[in-house]
Write a protein that holds these residues in place. Sequence first.
Motif, PDB file in Angstrom:
ATOM      1  N   GLY A 123       0.806  -1.214   0.000  1.00 36.75           N
ATOM      2  CA  GLY A 123       0.000   0.000   0.000  1.00 36.75           C
ATOM      3  C   GLY A 123       0.837   1.260   0.000  1.00 36.75           C
ATOM      4  N   SER A 124       2.062   1.152   0.458  1.00 34.34           N
ATOM      5  CA  SER A 124       2.976   2.288   0.487  1.00 34.34           C
ATOM      6  C   SER A 124       4.193   1.966  -0.368  1.00 34.34           C
ATOM      7  CB  SER A 124       3.429   2.559   1.930  1.00 34.34           C
ATOM      8  OG  SER A 124       4.479   3.508   1.940  1.00 34.34           O
ATOM      9  N   HIS A 125       4.610   2.929  -1.149  1.00 41.52           N
ATOM     10  CA  HIS A 125       5.783   2.717  -1.992  1.00 41.52           C
ATOM     11  C   HIS A 125       6.965   3.565  -1.532  1.00 41.52           C
ATOM     12  CE1 HIS A 125       2.756   1.037  -4.900  1.00 41.52           C
ATOM     13  NE2 HIS A 125       3.610   0.058  -4.692  1.00 41.52           N
ATOM     14  N   ARG A 126       7.065   3.718  -0.245  1.00 38.80           N
ATOM     15  CA  ARG A 126       8.213   4.395   0.345  1.00 38.80           C
ATOM     16  C   ARG A 126       9.301   3.367   0.627  1.00 38.80           C
ATOM     17  NH1 ARG A 126       6.805   9.485   1.404  1.00 38.80           N
ATOM     18  NH2 ARG A 126       4.638   9.981   1.820  1.00 38.80           N
ATOM     19  N   LYS A 127      10.535   3.824   0.621  1.00 36.70           N
ATOM     20  CA  LYS A 127      11.666   2.933   0.842  1.00 36.70           C
ATOM     21  C   LYS A 127      11.529   2.174   2.156  1.00 36.70           C
ATOM     22  CE  LYS A 127      16.723   2.782   0.962  1.00 36.70           C
ATOM     23  NZ  LYS A 127      16.719   1.567   1.707  1.00 36.70           N
ATOM     24  N   ALA A 128      11.047   2.830   3.182  1.00 41.99           N
ATOM     25  CA  ALA A 128      10.900   2.183   4.491  1.00 41.99           C
ATOM     26  C   ALA A 128       9.943   0.993   4.418  1.00 41.99           C
ATOM     27  CB  ALA A 128      10.412   3.187   5.529  1.00 41.99           C
ATOM     28  N   ALA A 129       8.884   1.108   3.628  1.00 42.31           N
ATOM     29  CA  ALA A 129       7.917   0.008   3.489  1.00 42.31           C
ATOM     30  C   ALA A 129       8.563  -1.171   2.760  1.00 42.31           C
ATOM     31  CB  ALA A 129       6.671   0.482   2.748  1.00 42.31           C
ATOM     32  N   PHE A 130       9.299  -0.889   1.691  1.00 43.45           N
ATOM     33  CA  PHE A 130       9.987  -1.960   0.968  1.00 43.45           C
ATOM     34  C   PHE A 130      11.029  -2.634   1.864  1.00 43.45           C
ATOM     35  CE2 PHE A 130       8.817   0.653  -2.883  1.00 43.45           C
ATOM     36  CZ  PHE A 130       7.889  -0.249  -3.387  1.00 43.45           C
ATOM     37  N   ASP A 131      11.787  -1.829   2.591  1.00 47.44           N
ATOM     38  CA  ASP A 131      12.812  -2.378   3.482  1.00 47.44           C
ATOM     39  C   ASP A 131      12.189  -3.267   4.553  1.00 47.44           C
ATOM     40  OD1 ASP A 131      14.778  -1.063   2.066  1.00 47.44           O
ATOM     41  OD2 ASP A 131      15.049   0.542   3.542  1.00 47.44           O
ATOM     42  N   ARG A 132      11.086  -2.808   5.154  1.00 42.63           N
ATOM     43  CA  ARG A 132      10.421  -3.577   6.209  1.00 42.63           C
ATOM     44  C   ARG A 132       9.909  -4.905   5.647  1.00 42.63           C
ATOM     45  NH1 ARG A 132       7.506   0.201   8.007  1.00 42.63           N
ATOM     46  NH2 ARG A 132       5.629  -0.155   6.798  1.00 42.63           N
ATOM     47  N   PHE A 133       9.283  -4.868   4.482  1.00 43.18           N
ATOM     48  CA  PHE A 133       8.783  -6.095   3.855  1.00 43.18           C
ATOM     49  C   PHE A 133       9.931  -7.055   3.552  1.00 43.18           C
ATOM     50  CE2 PHE A 133       7.617  -8.716   0.240  1.00 43.18           C
ATOM     51  CZ  PHE A 133       6.392  -9.231   0.644  1.00 43.18           C
ATOM     52  N   GLU A 134      10.972  -6.559   2.910  1.00 42.60           N
ATOM     53  CA  GLU A 134      12.091  -7.415   2.514  1.00 42.60           C
ATOM     54  C   GLU A 134      12.833  -7.993   3.716  1.00 42.60           C
ATOM     55  OE1 GLU A 134      14.428  -5.288  -0.431  1.00 42.60           O
ATOM     56  OE2 GLU A 134      12.611  -4.884  -1.600  1.00 42.60           O
ATOM     57  N   ASN A 135      13.015  -7.198   4.756  1.00 40.49           N
ATOM     58  CA  ASN A 135      13.660  -7.705   5.973  1.00 40.49           C
ATOM     59  C   ASN A 135      12.842  -8.830   6.599  1.00 40.49           C
ATOM     60  OD1 ASN A 135      15.898  -6.025   5.821  1.00 40.49           O
ATOM     61  ND2 ASN A 135      14.920  -4.404   7.009  1.00 40.49           N
ATOM     62  N   HIS A 136      11.531  -8.680   6.581  1.00 37.36           N
ATOM     63  CA  HIS A 136      10.665  -9.717   7.135  1.00 37.36           C
ATOM     64  C   HIS A 136      10.739 -11.000   6.291  1.00 37.36           C
ATOM     65  CE1 HIS A 136       7.390 -11.032   9.747  1.00 37.36           C
ATOM     66  NE2 HIS A 136       6.888 -11.635   8.680  1.00 37.36           N
TER      67      HIS A 136
END
Length: 162
Positions: free
Chosen positions: A77-90
Amino acid sequence: MKKTGLDATDIRILSAVQQHGQLSKTRLAELVNLSSTPCWARLDRLKAAGYIRGYHAELALERIIDFTEVVVTVSLGSHRKAAFDRFENHIHKLDEVTDCIATGGGMDYVLKTVTPSLAAFQRLMEEMLSADLAIERYMTYIATRQVKRSQPNLARLTAKSE
């Protein structure tokens, strides 16, 4: 188009290792048509430069255990770097996710998952949805059978296009 300074012999060595895994010095030299000592020196150089990430066996998992393989497309839902980083780290922490690629276009990620059952897959998805990963929507595709699994043909991929 070549990205590196690898020559044809380096490509032959990498192709042989990709296809056969770890080989004896003699067998690798035979496959790439080079004497053993320079062949092994090149292999050591390629390893040190990071061209070979590791060696592994491809297991016939279907002969070992029953499992469920599901391909999942995910849109955040969010295309901010923090959202991508959080998803990928998980995703990196989940053993059930065996492959994950980021994509451009309609979906942000394509995942391949392997679980013992469909119920275990559903628990995995529920855990991901409750983990605040900004998942807006996802689609699941249950794999029914493996049609093809391979590595790219390195020699063909690096050949000059005419």
